[in-house]
Design a protein around this motif. Structure first.
Motif, PDB file in Angstrom:
ATOM      1  N   GLY A   1       0.741  -1.135   0.069  1.00 20.76           N
ATOM      2  CA  GLY A   1       0.034   0.138  -0.021  1.00 20.76           C
ATOM      3  C   GLY A   1       0.799   1.413  -0.207  1.00 20.76           C
ATOM      4  N   ASN A   2       2.150   1.096  -0.014  1.00 22.98           N
ATOM      5  CA  ASN A   2       2.784   2.296   0.289  1.00 22.98           C
ATOM      6  C   ASN A   2       3.326   2.848  -1.131  1.00 22.98           C
ATOM      7  OD1 ASN A   2       4.474   4.418   1.048  1.00 22.98           O
ATOM      8  ND2 ASN A   2       6.270   3.093   1.746  1.00 22.98           N
ATOM      9  N   TYR A   3       2.555   3.121  -2.054  1.00 24.19           N
ATOM     10  CA  TYR A   3       2.693   3.534  -3.412  1.00 24.19           C
ATOM     11  C   TYR A   3       1.293   4.003  -3.969  1.00 24.19           C
ATOM     12  CZ  TYR A   3      -0.426  -0.002  -4.852  1.00 24.19           C
ATOM     13  OH  TYR A   3      -1.671  -0.626  -5.480  1.00 24.19           O
ATOM     14  N   ALA A   4       1.570   4.642  -5.001  1.00 26.62           N
ATOM     15  CA  ALA A   4       0.519   5.160  -5.911  1.00 26.62           C
ATOM     16  C   ALA A   4       0.348   4.966  -7.412  1.00 26.62           C
ATOM     17  CB  ALA A   4       0.532   6.670  -5.641  1.00 26.62           C
TER      18      ALA A   4
ATOM     19  N   THR B   1       1.013   7.676 -13.598  1.00 27.61           N
ATOM     20  CA  THR B   1       2.246   8.063 -12.695  1.00 27.61           C
ATOM     21  C   THR B   1       2.353   6.901 -11.832  1.00 27.61           C
ATOM     22  OG1 THR B   1       1.866  10.386 -13.257  1.00 27.61           O
ATOM     23  CG2 THR B   1       3.154   9.758 -11.209  1.00 27.61           C
ATOM     24  N   VAL B   2       3.320   6.371 -11.773  1.00 30.17           N
ATOM     25  CA  VAL B   2       3.610   5.287 -10.622  1.00 30.17           C
ATOM     26  C   VAL B   2       4.541   6.122  -9.537  1.00 30.17           C
ATOM     27  CG1 VAL B   2       4.606   3.109  -9.802  1.00 30.17           C
ATOM     28  CG2 VAL B   2       3.190   3.376 -11.902  1.00 30.17           C
ATOM     29  N   THR B   3       4.332   6.239  -8.428  1.00 34.78           N
ATOM     30  CA  THR B   3       5.100   6.845  -7.105  1.00 34.78           C
ATOM     31  C   THR B   3       5.512   5.587  -6.225  1.00 34.78           C
ATOM     32  OG1 THR B   3       3.930   8.652  -7.516  1.00 34.78           O
ATOM     33  CG2 THR B   3       4.877   8.589  -5.413  1.00 34.78           C
ATOM     34  N   LEU B   4       6.696   5.470  -5.923  1.00 37.18           N
ATOM     35  CA  LEU B   4       7.494   4.533  -5.107  1.00 37.18           C
ATOM     36  C   LEU B   4       8.484   5.261  -4.247  1.00 37.18           C
ATOM     37  CD1 LEU B   4       8.037   1.882  -7.956  1.00 37.18           C
ATOM     38  CD2 LEU B   4       6.024   2.060  -6.667  1.00 37.18           C
TER      39      LEU B   4
END
Length: 267
Positions: A237-240, A254-257
């Motif tokens: 869950g620590n992503y977008a 957009t992938v945020t990691l």
């Protein structure tokens, strides 16, 4: 008086000795009982820890198996599309282009096999793999496909899921290039922000909303669904994973990691 003196002389010491012995006996028995209870508690705790470890190990193995399954579901879809494109090139007597396409496909599959045990790779490796994929699609679409790649240099050693970009690019190919009558564009942009890395794939196809303002399909094919599942399992869950309109006219994914640097994760 002498009788009672004799009686008291041996009776009371005897009672004292008896009580002392009884107290000592029960004290030893109580101590032994406490030791047995402590040993039983330690044994029970050890068994509970062992069972917890076995459950955690089983959950980890199941998680890794699921990640591998999701990862391998990405490749066949791409492979079938590529082989169909090679067949089409051969049918129109473009055998030289078909040969180049097969060579690039071979390089891409070799990368996929080499990263077989890796859940994550460096961003540089992932960009190289994405370039191979786009080279294959360039052979398929020729001058109809325009590609731009912008990556912050200090992000190249950041760890990302292996074959993360391929399904995002495949989505853009399907909606922005394959359906376009004229040339279409795809752009990959990667930059760091705070403690995260943002990986963006955008295209010039149809946007998130159609011309009449109604929401268009969110491009949630099997590749993107699997990507979402992989990210959820890897990052808990620590992503977008976000969709919005791109300045190019199409969709921006957009992938945020979280930023993680180091050796590839082979677990």
């Amino acid at each position: 008086r002498g009788l009672w003196g004799d009686f008291g002389g041996w009776l009371f010491p005897s009672i004292f000795v008896f009580l002392t012995w009884a107290a000592l006996y029960h004290g030893v028995k109580y101590h032994q009982l406490l030791q047995r209870e402590q040993q039983n508690l330690l044994l029970l705790e050890s068994r509970q820890r062992h069972e917890a470890f076995k459950r955690a190990q089983a959950e980890s193995e199941a998680r890794d198996a699921q990640l591998q399954l999701l990862r391998y579901q990405l490749n066949p879809h791409f492979l079938f599309n590529t082989l169909n494109a090679v067949t089409a090139l051969i049918n129109v007597s473009r055998s030289a282009e078909a040969q180049k396409m097969l060579l690039r496909l071979s390089d891409f599959l070799r990368y996929s096999l080499q990263s077989h045990e890796k859940m994550t790779v460096t961003l540089k490796e992932e960009i190289d793999a994405a370039t191979l994929y786009l080279d294959i699609e360039r052979a398929r679409f020729s001058d109809r496909l325009k590609v731009g790649i912008e990556v912050d240099a200090d992000m190249m050693d950041v760890m990302v899921p292996s074959l993360l970009l391929q399904p995002l690019l495949e989505n853009s190919i399907k909606y922005a290039i394959a359906q376009a009558e004229d040339a279409g564009s795809i752009r990959i942009v990667v930059h760091g922000e705070a403690n995260t890395v943002q990986i963006t794939v955008e295209d010039s196809g149809a946007g998130v909303q159609s011309a009449d303002g109604a929401a268009s399909p969110q491009r949630t094919g099997i590749g993107l669904k699997n990507t979402h599942a992989r990210l959820h399992n890897l990052y808990n869950g620590n992503y977008a994973l976000e969709f919005d309109d791109s300045p190019l006219g199409g969709v921006r994914i957009t992938v945020t990691l979280p930023i993680s640097r180091g050796d590839s994760d082979e677990s």
